[in-house]
Design an enzyme around this catalytic site. Structure first.
Site, PDB file in Angstrom:
ATOM      1  N   ASP A   1     -10.723  -0.876 -23.954  1.00 35.17           N
ATOM      2  CA  ASP A   1     -10.762  -0.258 -22.788  1.00 35.17           C
ATOM      3  C   ASP A   1     -11.178   0.350 -21.847  1.00 35.17           C
ATOM      4  OD1 ASP A   1     -11.058  -3.383 -22.221  1.00 35.17           O
ATOM      5  OD2 ASP A   1      -8.950  -3.229 -21.435  1.00 35.17           O
TER       6      ASP A   1
ATOM      7  N   PRO B   1       1.384  -1.414   0.112  1.00 34.02           N
ATOM      8  CA  PRO B   1       0.201  -0.007  -0.130  1.00 34.02           C
ATOM      9  C   PRO B   1       0.826   1.479   0.072  1.00 34.02           C
ATOM     10  CG  PRO B   1      -0.565  -1.322   2.219  1.00 34.02           C
ATOM     11  CD  PRO B   1       0.322  -1.771   1.460  1.00 34.02           C
TER      12      PRO B   1
ATOM     13  N   GLU C   1       2.877  -6.460   8.467  1.00 33.85           N
ATOM     14  CA  GLU C   1       3.525  -5.086   8.463  1.00 33.85           C
ATOM     15  C   GLU C   1       4.471  -4.550   7.389  1.00 33.85           C
ATOM     16  OE1 GLU C   1       2.085  -2.110  10.305  1.00 33.85           O
ATOM     17  OE2 GLU C   1       0.685  -3.993  11.069  1.00 33.85           O
TER      18      GLU C   1
ATOM     19  N   ARG D   1      -3.345  -9.792 -19.518  1.00 35.77           N
ATOM     20  CA  ARG D   1      -4.562 -10.052 -20.552  1.00 35.77           C
ATOM     21  C   ARG D   1      -4.217  -9.037 -21.939  1.00 35.77           C
ATOM     22  NH1 ARG D   1      -7.223  -5.571 -20.220  1.00 35.77           N
ATOM     23  NH2 ARG D   1      -9.512  -6.176 -21.041  1.00 35.77           N
TER      24      ARG D   1
HETATM   25 CL1  6GU Z   1      -0.538  -3.673  -3.223  1.00 37.89          CL
HETATM   26  N1  6GU Z   1      -0.850  -4.395  -0.604  1.00 37.89           N
HETATM   27  C1  6GU Z   1      -2.195  -4.371   0.378  1.00 37.89           C
HETATM   28  N2  6GU Z   1      -1.066  -4.999   1.158  1.00 37.89           N
HETATM   29  N3  6GU Z   1      -2.927  -3.493   0.652  1.00 37.89           N
HETATM   30  C2  6GU Z   1      -2.748  -2.417  -0.843  1.00 37.89           C
HETATM   31  C3  6GU Z   1      -2.260  -2.581  -1.618  1.00 37.89           C
HETATM   32  C4  6GU Z   1      -1.277  -3.314  -2.010  1.00 37.89           C
HETATM   33  N4  6GU Z   1      -2.614  -1.736  -2.852  1.00 37.89           N
HETATM   34  C5  6GU Z   1      -3.717  -0.659  -2.333  1.00 37.89           C
HETATM   35  N5  6GU Z   1      -3.669  -1.688  -0.706  1.00 37.89           N
END
Ligand code: 6GU
Length: 254
Positions: A170, A90, A117, A155
């Site tokens: 798309d 994230p 974590e 894809r």
């Molecule tokens: Cl790539 N990993 C995690 N754990 N949470 C996320 C993410 C990735 N992308 C958005 N939230």
């Protein structure tokens, strides 16, 4: 294309045997290999995590199993000297169709799925080429993101999607959200398919679709609209929408 995934949950990748992806694998278009990180531990508990230096909540994935797992992927050989290594997190940069297209041009990808974590920073510094996030929300680990990456990338590979044109317009490939689509019957539940789609006038249909894409993007994703390549006719169509923000100058001359 070759894709190696390293994870503590290999079972997560069952979905890759089905649907479009499963067929692509059967047909030899994608060579996808899933590796269990725990096979690279050497203690009886098969530990992959430990407490963070400096304190704080949660656990951090230990470096040794990751170095061993990624080295084993490289040593196993592939279509390039090394894979491009992607770490879903994230705290990465946003995964966009542009990055998906870039990754689809690689002969060999490796995806390192973190849990807890996160992964000890030294693993990322030593091995990762990209840290990628799906969006501004938090998942429990990188596995779902790895599935998303693999599906979005594969894809685009030649022959995976039957109709190359369906990929070409798309949502996001054009920089705009795709507008609505309809099929038979022409009238259903008291709702009629827009007459222009039944007109046989391909120019008018293309213009209508473009206008619907513009309208939808302006409403739901004005941030995308600001970066899209808009010609004078697009701007004229948008001018009629009474948008609550100013339009950019035309990006492409007519
Ligand atoms: Cl790539 N990993 C995690 N754990 N949470 C996320 C993410 C990735 N992308 C958005 N939230």
């Amino acid at each position: 294309m070759r894709v190696d995934v390293v994870t503590i949950f290999p079972e997560f990748f069952g979905p890759l045997d089905v649907s479009l992806l499963g067929k692509a694998r059967e047909r030899g278009l994608v060579d996808l290999r899933v590796h269990d990180l725990r096979e690279r531990t050497d203690d009886v508990h098969r530990s992959v995590d430990d407490a963070p230096f400096g304190g704080g909540p949660g656990m951090v994935m230990k470096p040794e199993p990751w170095y061993a797992a990624l080295q084993a992927v490289v040593d196993g050989g592939g279509p390039a000297p090394r894979p491009r290594v992607v770490v879903p997190t994230p705290s990465g940069r946003l995964l966009t169709q542009a990055l998906v297209e870039e990754l689809a041009a690689e002969p060999w990808l490796a995806i390192a799925c973190g849990r807890y974590e996160g992964i000890d920073r030294r693993v990322v510094d030593a091995w990762a080429d990209d840290e990628v996030s799906l969006g501004d929300y938090v998942l429990a680990g990188g596995e779902v993101a790895a599935l998303v990456l693999v599906e979005a990338v594969t894809r685009l590979l030649p022959g995976v999607v039957g109709n190359a044109e369906s990929v070409a317009d798309d949502s996001h490939t054009t920089g705009l959200l795709e507008g609505p689509v309809y099929t038979r019957p022409a009238s259903y539940d008291g709702r009629d398919v827009p007459a222009v789609l039944l007109s046989g006038d391909h120019g008018a249909i293309a213009r209508w679709r473009r206008d619907e894409a513009l309208r939808r993007t302006a409403t739901l994703r004005p941030d995308l609209l600001m970066r899209a390549r808009l010609d004078a006719r697009d701007l004229a169509a948008l001018a009629g929408l009474d948008l609550p923000f100013p339009l950019p100058p035309p990006a492409v001359a007519d």
